[in-house]
Design a protein around this motif. Structure first.
Motif, PDB file in Angstrom:
ATOM      1  N   TYR A   1      -2.940  12.371   1.471  1.00 47.13           N
ATOM      2  CA  TYR A   1      -2.734  11.432   0.748  1.00 47.13           C
ATOM      3  C   TYR A   1      -3.574  11.051  -0.252  1.00 47.13           C
ATOM      4  CZ  TYR A   1      -0.636   7.451   0.587  1.00 47.13           C
ATOM      5  OH  TYR A   1       0.661   5.938  -0.211  1.00 47.13           O
TER       6      TYR A   1
ATOM      7  N   GLY B   1      -2.447   7.953  -2.401  1.00 47.21           N
ATOM      8  CA  GLY B   1      -2.462   7.332  -3.061  1.00 47.21           C
ATOM      9  C   GLY B   1      -1.302   6.860  -3.223  1.00 47.21           C
ATOM     10  N   THR B   2      -0.051   7.734  -3.283  1.00 50.91           N
ATOM     11  CA  THR B   2       1.318   7.899  -4.323  1.00 50.91           C
ATOM     12  C   THR B   2       1.963   8.113  -3.084  1.00 50.91           C
ATOM     13  OG1 THR B   2       1.029   9.366  -4.897  1.00 50.91           O
ATOM     14  CG2 THR B   2       0.498   7.744  -6.674  1.00 50.91           C
TER      15      THR B   2
ATOM     16  N   TYR C   1       0.564  -1.478  -0.011  1.00 52.27           N
ATOM     17  CA  TYR C   1       0.528  -0.298   0.171  1.00 52.27           C
ATOM     18  C   TYR C   1       0.944   0.800   0.053  1.00 52.27           C
ATOM     19  CZ  TYR C   1      -3.718  -3.244   1.559  1.00 52.27           C
ATOM     20  OH  TYR C   1      -4.455  -3.503   1.690  1.00 52.27           O
ATOM     21  N   PHE C   2       1.716   1.122   1.394  1.00 52.62           N
ATOM     22  CA  PHE C   2       2.298   3.034   1.313  1.00 52.62           C
ATOM     23  C   PHE C   2       3.605   2.642   2.228  1.00 52.62           C
ATOM     24  CE2 PHE C   2      -2.049   3.298   2.938  1.00 52.62           C
ATOM     25  CZ  PHE C   2      -1.770   2.816   4.389  1.00 52.62           C
ATOM     26  N   ARG C   3       4.505   3.828   2.671  1.00 55.69           N
ATOM     27  CA  ARG C   3       5.159   3.876   3.470  1.00 55.69           C
ATOM     28  C   ARG C   3       4.535   4.875   4.542  1.00 55.69           C
ATOM     29  NH1 ARG C   3      10.256   7.367   4.473  1.00 55.69           N
ATOM     30  NH2 ARG C   3       9.683   7.941   2.219  1.00 55.69           N
ATOM     31  N   THR C   4       5.032   5.041   5.524  1.00 54.25           N
ATOM     32  CA  THR C   4       3.902   5.570   6.494  1.00 54.25           C
ATOM     33  C   THR C   4       5.230   6.815   6.916  1.00 54.25           C
ATOM     34  OG1 THR C   4       4.259   4.746   8.982  1.00 54.25           O
ATOM     35  CG2 THR C   4       1.885   4.550   7.302  1.00 54.25           C
TER      36      THR C   4
ATOM     37  N   THR D   1       5.213   8.435  -0.184  1.00 53.14           N
ATOM     38  CA  THR D   1       4.524   8.101   1.902  1.00 53.14           C
ATOM     39  C   THR D   1       3.666   8.841   1.912  1.00 53.14           C
ATOM     40  OG1 THR D   1       7.281   8.940   1.699  1.00 53.14           O
ATOM     41  CG2 THR D   1       6.354   8.628   3.370  1.00 53.14           C
ATOM     42  N   PHE D   2       2.797   8.326   3.486  1.00 52.60           N
ATOM     43  CA  PHE D   2       1.594   8.581   3.956  1.00 52.60           C
ATOM     44  C   PHE D   2       2.002   9.807   5.371  1.00 52.60           C
ATOM     45  CE2 PHE D   2      -2.270   6.944   5.761  1.00 52.60           C
ATOM     46  CZ  PHE D   2      -2.630   8.264   6.141  1.00 52.60           C
TER      47      PHE D   2
END
Length: 309
Positions: free
Chosen positions: A96, A98-99, A18-21, A101-102
């Protein structure tokens, strides 16, 4: 035959990143239920708390990995007491898309909680003792990783790829996540008595021979007696041992495995329903249709048409 690989291939295991936070306190996020997936969170930096349902929160430290089988709703937070806000709301409030870093909150990136989040999925209709044996939460600590070389290396590589902007880096992360799932259930099998039993069955020199026989010759009209012969055990001892380790009887396992293979063949769409029935050991298409409908709630033809729509 590598039984675990055969099972996961048939169930069509896939990893999705999904993503990096980059979360800065205060924060708390409620992750919604996603029944067809196994969600994962890997703590690259910092720490947080994970709470599934009403269970006690788990402290996720740097280097820890947590899996939430069956995609159950859960909360991530900087403190165990903080009340979570829905994931979609937090994403919208923080812009955010979807692309990238979140990011939540403001502060020093070196002090923020950095997670890698994603999920594992299986093909629709997947139903195997492996999936049913997974506990509600699987927690792999950094200390446990030290005893699992391949898992440790895979997590390190995935973390490095996370910030790599070279072509194909996201595909690498996805492939690595699948390796991580396999290595995690190996390393954490002791967290579930059912999973531990199944993994023991796949490695047992006698029981595994019977499972291999069913996988290799799925259309054979196996009986408990003939499967016991494959395992070089008495009928009664084999049946009891199989039930103890796998969690179901050998013929129940065979019936379920046949229907899992049927799902795979129907998804491919290359042969007729009648041919699928014969290939997996049913002597009549009608018997196959009844068994398939009883398990999945729709006929093989309807299943195929729905996936093709």
């Amino acid at each position: 035959m590598d039984l675990l690989s055969d099972i996961l291939d048939s169930l069509a295991l896939q990893g999705q990143f999904y993503f990096r936070t980059c979360f800065n306190s205060p924060w708390a996020i409620g992750v919604p239920n996603y029944a067809s997936a196994i969600r994962f969170h890997y703590a690259v930096q910092g720490e947080c708390y994970v709470r599934a349902g009403e269970d006690e929160p788990i402290r996720l430290r740097q280097g820890d990995l947590v899996l939430i089988p069956a995609g159950g709703a859960h909360a991530l937070s900087d403190t165990p007491e903080r009340r979570p806000v829905g994931l979609e709301t937090v994403m919208q409030d923080n812009g955010y898309t979807g692309t990238g870093t979140f990011i939540v909150g403001e502060g020093c990136e070196r002090a923020a909680t950095q997670l890698m989040c994603g999920h594992f999925t299986f093909a629709e209709g997947s139903n195997h003792p492996l999936l049913r044996s997974l506990p509600k939460v699987i927690h792999l600590s950094a200390g446990m990783r030290s005893a699992a070389f391949w898992l440790d290396e895979a997590l390190r590589l995935m973390a490095r790829q996370m910030t790599d902007e070279n072509p194909g880096s996201l595909a690498v992360v996805r492939r690595m996540s699948e390796i991580i799932f396999i290595e995690t259930i190996r390393a954490c099998s002791a967290q579930s008595e059912q999973l531990s039993g199944l993994m023991e069955a796949l490695a047992d020199p006698k029981i595994s021979r019977a499972i291999q026989a069913m996988h290799h010759d799925i259309a054979t009209q196996w009986t408990v007696e003939t499967l016991a012969g494959e395992a070089a055990m008495s009928r009664s001892r084999f049946a009891a041992r199989f039930q103890e380790l796998v969690g179901c009887g050998p013929l129940t396992y065979l019936a379920e495995w046949r229907l899992q293979k049927a799902c795979a063949l129907l998804r491919e769409g290359r042969i007729s329903v009648q041919e699928v029935a014969g290939r997996i050991g049913y002597q009549s298409p009608a018997a196959f249709t009844r068994a398939f409908t009883n398990m999945f709630g729709e006929t093989p033809t309807a299943f195929r048409h729905r996936l093709a729509a």
